[in-house]
Design a protein around this motif. Sequence first.
Motif, PDB file in Angstrom:
ATOM      1  N   LYS A   1       0.808  -1.216   0.000  1.00 28.91           N
ATOM      2  CA  LYS A   1       0.000   0.000   0.000  1.00 28.91           C
ATOM      3  C   LYS A   1       0.846   1.274   0.000  1.00 28.91           C
ATOM      4  N   SER A   2       2.109   1.141   0.387  1.00 30.07           N
ATOM      5  CA  SER A   2       2.983   2.321   0.434  1.00 30.07           C
ATOM      6  C   SER A   2       3.569   2.665  -0.934  1.00 30.07           C
ATOM      7  N   LYS A   3       3.304   1.810  -1.919  1.00 30.15           N
ATOM      8  CA  LYS A   3       3.883   2.037  -3.253  1.00 30.15           C
ATOM      9  C   LYS A   3       2.786   2.101  -4.316  1.00 30.15           C
ATOM     10  N   VAL A   4       1.902   3.068  -4.161  1.00 28.95           N
ATOM     11  CA  VAL A   4       0.798   3.230  -5.102  1.00 28.95           C
ATOM     12  C   VAL A   4       1.279   3.994  -6.335  1.00 28.95           C
ATOM     13  N   SER A   5       1.007   3.455  -7.501  1.00 33.48           N
ATOM     14  CA  SER A   5       1.391   4.134  -8.744  1.00 33.48           C
ATOM     15  C   SER A   5       0.344   5.186  -9.112  1.00 33.48           C
ATOM     16  N   LYS A   6       0.616   5.992 -10.124  1.00 34.39           N
ATOM     17  CA  LYS A   6      -0.279   7.084 -10.512  1.00 34.39           C
ATOM     18  C   LYS A   6      -1.661   6.588 -10.933  1.00 34.39           C
ATOM     19  N   ASP A   7      -1.706   5.348 -11.449  1.00 30.01           N
ATOM     20  CA  ASP A   7      -3.006   4.802 -11.869  1.00 30.01           C
ATOM     21  C   ASP A   7      -3.760   4.125 -10.721  1.00 30.01           C
ATOM     22  N   GLY A   8      -3.229   4.254  -9.495  1.00 29.15           N
ATOM     23  CA  GLY A   8      -3.903   3.721  -8.321  1.00 29.15           C
ATOM     24  C   GLY A   8      -3.623   2.259  -8.043  1.00 29.15           C
ATOM     25  N   LYS A   9      -2.730   1.649  -8.806  1.00 29.83           N
ATOM     26  CA  LYS A   9      -2.414   0.226  -8.601  1.00 29.83           C
ATOM     27  C   LYS A   9      -1.280   0.053  -7.594  1.00 29.83           C
TER      28      LYS A   9
END
Length: 222
Positions: free
Chosen positions: A15-23
């Motif tokens: 959860k600490s590594k969310v990408s720009k697309d929310g994944k």
Amino acid sequence: MKVNEKLSMLLMLEKSKVSKDGKMPITVRLTIDSKRAELSLGMKIAPDKWNQDAGTAIGSTTEARQINTAIHRLRDALIRHYDVLSTQHEYVSAAMVKDAYKGVKPKESKMISETIDFMIEKMEKKVEKGKLAKSTLSKWETTKKKITQFLAFEYKLQDIALDKIVYAFAEDFADFLMLEQGLENNSAMKYLKNIKKVLRTAVDRGWLDKSPIAAYQCPYFN
């Protein structure tokens, strides 16, 4: 998810590594005997499309099928690597399974004499500084001599790798000291306690995952 009798696998989202697309990246946690190792599945998914209880992607979309197929293949690969390692080592750790899966060549195990020499060298420095009695150092030098004699008698070996030592090693060493060398029980237990310290030092230094004789009792008689 229980992969086999000893190895467990937990899939979760970072959860600490969310990408720009929310994944979020899917991480795999391996556990053996309460010790863990983690590796990345190499795939990402939106949290609302992830079933944490099942450790799988939700639905039958192309993305979900690809992720679940990768998880299935990973599970099979982990089982295969664990089974192979189990035929080669007395004890298999989660870190060993992870390294095998990633193709990392396992480190060569240290030898017991090498570990004792390491401890003796530190003791020699303490003796020089007046922080340790010479008699203590002498006892450890004798311990090394005893274990060398035992290995030659019991296994016809000059030395043994730490990861080749099994639980019966402790009892066999005690029997050798009492039956072959004529030591009394309490004297034999002192040498055995030293060997337990050797293996505990190896664990503390990261040279051994777990001491195979940690649970062995060293009873003293009045």
